[in-house]
Design a protein around this motif. Structure first.
Motif, mmCIF file in Angstrom:
data_model
loop_
_atom_site.group_PDB
_atom_site.id
_atom_site.type_symbol
_atom_site.label_atom_id
_atom_site.label_comp_id
_atom_site.label_asym_id
_atom_site.label_seq_id
_atom_site.Cartn_x
_atom_site.Cartn_y
_atom_site.Cartn_z
ATOM 1 N N PHE A 52 2.797 -2.827 6.315
ATOM 2 C CA PHE A 52 1.747 -2.909 5.284
ATOM 3 C C PHE A 52 2.310 -3.579 4.026
ATOM 4 O O PHE A 52 1.694 -4.477 3.461
ATOM 5 N N VAL A 53 3.479 -3.095 3.609
ATOM 6 C CA VAL A 53 4.070 -3.608 2.368
ATOM 7 C C VAL A 53 4.414 -5.093 2.509
ATOM 8 O O VAL A 53 4.128 -5.890 1.614
ATOM 9 N N ARG A 127 9.143 -14.592 -10.495
ATOM 10 C CA ARG A 127 9.854 -13.413 -10.005
ATOM 11 C C ARG A 127 10.325 -13.622 -8.562
ATOM 12 O O ARG A 127 11.409 -13.184 -8.182
HETATM 13 P P1 ADP Z 1 2.390 -4.869 -6.906
HETATM 14 O O1 ADP Z 1 1.631 -4.087 -7.936
HETATM 15 O O2 ADP Z 1 3.126 -6.031 -7.475
HETATM 16 O O3 ADP Z 1 1.592 -5.217 -5.688
HETATM 17 P P2 ADP Z 1 3.817 -2.442 -6.063
HETATM 18 O O4 ADP Z 1 5.287 -2.294 -6.129
HETATM 19 O O5 ADP Z 1 2.979 -1.591 -6.937
HETATM 20 O O6 ADP Z 1 3.599 -3.993 -6.372
HETATM 21 O O7 ADP Z 1 3.293 -2.264 -4.557
HETATM 22 C C1 ADP Z 1 3.887 -2.956 -3.484
HETATM 23 C C2 ADP Z 1 3.178 -2.603 -2.168
HETATM 24 O O8 ADP Z 1 3.302 -1.187 -1.901
HETATM 25 C C3 ADP Z 1 1.682 -2.866 -2.115
HETATM 26 O O9 ADP Z 1 1.382 -4.209 -1.825
HETATM 27 C C4 ADP Z 1 1.257 -1.897 -1.005
HETATM 28 O O10 ADP Z 1 1.592 -2.389 0.263
HETATM 29 C C5 ADP Z 1 2.116 -0.677 -1.273
HETATM 30 N N1 ADP Z 1 1.475 0.287 -2.203
HETATM 31 C C6 ADP Z 1 1.912 0.633 -3.446
HETATM 32 N N2 ADP Z 1 1.100 1.531 -4.020
HETATM 33 C C7 ADP Z 1 0.099 1.766 -3.136
HETATM 34 C C8 ADP Z 1 -1.067 2.585 -3.149
HETATM 35 N N3 ADP Z 1 -1.395 3.335 -4.213
HETATM 36 N N4 ADP Z 1 -1.858 2.584 -2.055
HETATM 37 C C9 ADP Z 1 -1.563 1.839 -1.000
HETATM 38 N N5 ADP Z 1 -0.495 1.036 -0.910
HETATM 39 C C10 ADP Z 1 0.344 0.986 -1.964
#
Ligand code: ADP
Length: 197
Positions: A52-53, A127
């Motif tokens: 997912f990430v 970045r």
């Molecule tokens: P950004 O705000 O730059 O997308 P984050 O570090 O906040 O970076 O989040 C990176 C990833 O982590 C997101 O793209 C998602 O896959 C996951 N993620 C983070 N927070 C959540 C959330 N609240 N719900 C679902 N997925 C999340």
């Protein structure tokens, strides 16, 4: 003091949340950092959320909530937190409120950092060259921005209705943004009885 920082990818959430954490002596909890730490450590959750990430998709709500519950509870018990990255939409916000409110640890104030899209894209591409995050490719950046746009309008409307939302201009130098944040948060901190800067 229990604060939530809401901002699109690239808006400087991480930088400003770190500064908020230092100024008001409250831990900074970032959902993205918590998930990335699971991935780096190769935990069962890390293996589950990896795909997912990497694609910039939202991790399922139950997983995100289960990883955040403990750090948030612990921080709240010792004076508060600055949370970033969660909730990302009104659905997650309602789930979080239902869990946190009975414990008296719900968010007290929400600050939305506002930055125009072209500026976000510019910052994220810079970045990408410096940090090399797997989700900082052009295609995934676009996807994350779209998901953010889809979720944030409802999220901010939800907090606005609760009367706890402030919108702050997130453009310009980091110090200038911080000054705008203090203009909002010093008063909130005083009301919440947080340690004074
Ligand atoms: P950004 O705000 O730059 O997308 P984050 O570090 O906040 O970076 O989040 C990176 C990833 O982590 C997101 O793209 C998602 O896959 C996951 N993620 C983070 N927070 C959540 C959330 N609240 N719900 C679902 N997925 C999340």
């Amino acid at each position: 003091m229990r604060v939530l920082l809401v901002a699109p990818p690239g808006a400087g959430k991480g930088t400003q949340a770190t500064r908020i954490s230092a100024r008001y002596a409250i831990p900074h909890i970032s959902s993205g950092d918590v998930l990335r730490s699971h991935i780096e450590r190769g935990t069962a959750i890390g293996r589950e959320v990896q795909r997912f990430v990497a694609k910039g998709d939202l991790v399922p709500d139950e997983i995100v909530i289960s990883t955040l519950a403990e750090p948030v509870l612990e921080a709240a018990e010792s004076g508060g937190y600055v949370l970033d990255g969660f909730p990302r939409n009104a659905h997650q916000a309602r789930m979080a409120y239902d869990l946190a409110e009975p414990l008296g640890i719900e968010v007290q104030h929400v600050v939305a950092l506002e930055v125009p899209r072209d500026e976000l894209l510019r910052r994220l591409r810079t970045r990408a060259q410096v940090e090399g995050r797997v989700d900082d490719t052009d295609e995934v950046i676009e996807h994350r921005l779209e998901l953010d746009e889809a979720g944030s309008a409802d999220l901010l409307a939800y907090y606005d209705e609760r009367g706890i939302l402030s919108r702050v201009d997130g453009t310009g130098a980091p110090d200038a943004v911080s000054e705008r944040l203090w203009a909002v948060l010093d008063a909130i901190a005083e009301r919440a009885g947080a340690r004074q800067p």
